[in-house]
Design an enzyme around this catalytic site. Sequence first.
Site, PDB file in Angstrom:
ATOM      1  N   LYS A  35      57.832  61.865  62.044  1.00  0.00           N
ATOM      2  CA  LYS A  35      58.065  61.083  60.823  1.00  0.00           C
ATOM      3  C   LYS A  35      57.978  59.509  61.290  1.00  0.00           C
ATOM      4  CE  LYS A  35      62.985  60.870  62.324  1.00  0.00           C
ATOM      5  NZ  LYS A  35      64.327  61.497  62.186  1.00  0.00           N
ATOM      6  N   TYR A 251      59.240  27.460  70.230  1.00  0.00           N
ATOM      7  CA  TYR A 251      59.969  26.844  68.936  1.00  0.00           C
ATOM      8  C   TYR A 251      61.421  26.582  69.517  1.00  0.00           C
ATOM      9  CZ  TYR A 251      56.265  28.133  65.612  1.00  0.00           C
ATOM     10  OH  TYR A 251      55.263  28.251  65.009  1.00  0.00           O
ATOM     11  N   MET A 299      55.513  34.685  66.202  1.00  0.00           N
ATOM     12  CA  MET A 299      54.914  35.750  65.282  1.00  0.00           C
ATOM     13  C   MET A 299      53.620  36.268  66.065  1.00  0.00           C
ATOM     14  SD  MET A 299      53.440  35.580  61.466  1.00  0.00           S
ATOM     15  CE  MET A 299      55.038  34.746  60.787  1.00  0.00           C
TER      16      MET A 299
HETATM   17  C1  LIG Z   1      64.640  62.181  63.257  1.00  0.00           C
HETATM   18  C2  LIG Z   1      65.420  63.440  63.418  1.00  0.00           C
HETATM   19  C3  LIG Z   1      65.261  64.338  64.411  1.00  0.00           C
HETATM   20  C4  LIG Z   1      64.610  63.937  65.828  1.00  0.00           C
HETATM   21  O1  LIG Z   1      65.576  63.131  66.351  1.00  0.00           O
HETATM   22  P1  LIG Z   1      65.171  62.797  68.002  1.00  0.00           P
HETATM   23  O2  LIG Z   1      66.293  62.203  68.349  1.00  0.00           O
HETATM   24  O3  LIG Z   1      64.107  61.747  67.930  1.00  0.00           O
HETATM   25  O4  LIG Z   1      64.685  63.943  68.986  1.00  0.00           O
HETATM   26  C5  LIG Z   1      65.712  65.957  64.329  1.00  0.00           C
HETATM   27  N1  LIG Z   1      66.422  66.283  63.254  1.00  0.00           N
HETATM   28  C6  LIG Z   1      66.455  65.120  62.202  1.00  0.00           C
HETATM   29  C7  LIG Z   1      67.215  65.689  60.948  1.00  0.00           C
HETATM   30  C8  LIG Z   1      66.060  63.902  62.219  1.00  0.00           C
HETATM   31  O5  LIG Z   1      66.124  63.067  61.137  1.00  0.00           O
END
Ligand SMILES: *Cc1c(COP(=O)(O)O)cnc(C)c1O
Length: 359
Positions: A35, A251, A299
């Site tokens: 993801k 800055y 930035m």
């Molecule tokens: C993001 C996620 C994972 C992976 O978690 P990590 O700590 O990155 O290994 C596993 N299960 C769910 C439901 C998640 O949202």
Amino acid sequence: MHTYPVAKINLAAAQSNLARVKQLAPESQIIAVIKANAYGHGAIELAQALSASDAFAVARLSEALALREAANHHPIVVLEGVHSAEDLELATQHNLSLVFHHQSQLELLQASQLSKPLAFSWLMLETGMHRLGLTTAHAQQALTLFTPGSVGVMSHFANADERDDSRNTQQLEKTHNFALANNLTSSMANSAAILSISASHADWVRPGLMLYGISPFSETTAKDLKLKPVMTLSSKLIAVQQLQAGDQVGYGGDWIAQESLRIGIVSIGYGDGYSRHLSNIGTVLINGLLATVVGRVSMDMIAIDLSNNVDSAIGDEVILWGDPRLPVEHIAEQAGTIAYELVCQLTDRVVREYHYGES
Ligand SMILES: *Cc1c(COP(=O)(O)O)cnc(C)c1O
């Protein structure tokens, strides 16, 4: 054109980390969590590199659809499931594995007339995190909506990074008992649990962070866990300035030279995802030597103290994290955050360069 900053992504390291998951959880199937653009590493490329996993997981339908073609026929789990009849049909068309975590999603399913059967689905059970999840009673009822063998149960640890936390045992027991009572395949473990709670491995493990060679535990780096960092973030020195005592930098002018020294300007900033919390404290690596960020992160640029680095010159490479001497876990600690956030927040302006380097 020489573009910078660049995040070099070692796909061989990712494959080695996947093998490490397999070694730790030999009896489990692996859902590789890619993801958020594979935690900033590039979802398509990581999907290709991690094709030896048994499934992929993303958070949202949009991520799953963007991945579907590159992932071939690999199962893709949508961790947040869908929230409309239209999306339910779309997910079915694309053979996506949905997580049902809320009663409203089950109502959608009940009311639907799908053009083909759902792919293997997951019920997310509430076991203690109070984020996503069905009560045991609702999950029990939900089972009637699925044909036997076409649904499993999952839940998610809230404290897996805390070793020996009794809340982990409680969450695990709830999931385990539900799976056992209903003869379901089950999944519980994220990276931290894969590494520290072997009793949680169950039928399917769900590694994310560790695949990228990052430790989920504070005060531990990838190397301690036999993981290989996948990303090295670097940029270039684009200016060098000779300062006199009293000169202010950046800055707000809140860094003031105490003596005459040289500083370097590096082309990376919060517009690339380099955290502004690293102002005045971040560490970088240039020509094999550590240097400190001076003044505020802008930035597009940071300034670094070159007083111990007499040979550095415009054009030199500056490493922001990923070198063995500069693990991203340490930079996260400096920024007062977790490594998850640092890698996820890299913007599109950072070029990803893929290679199968030494693993
Ligand atoms: C993001 C996620 C994972 C992976 O978690 P990590 O700590 O990155 O290994 C596993 N299960 C769910 C439901 C998640 O949202």
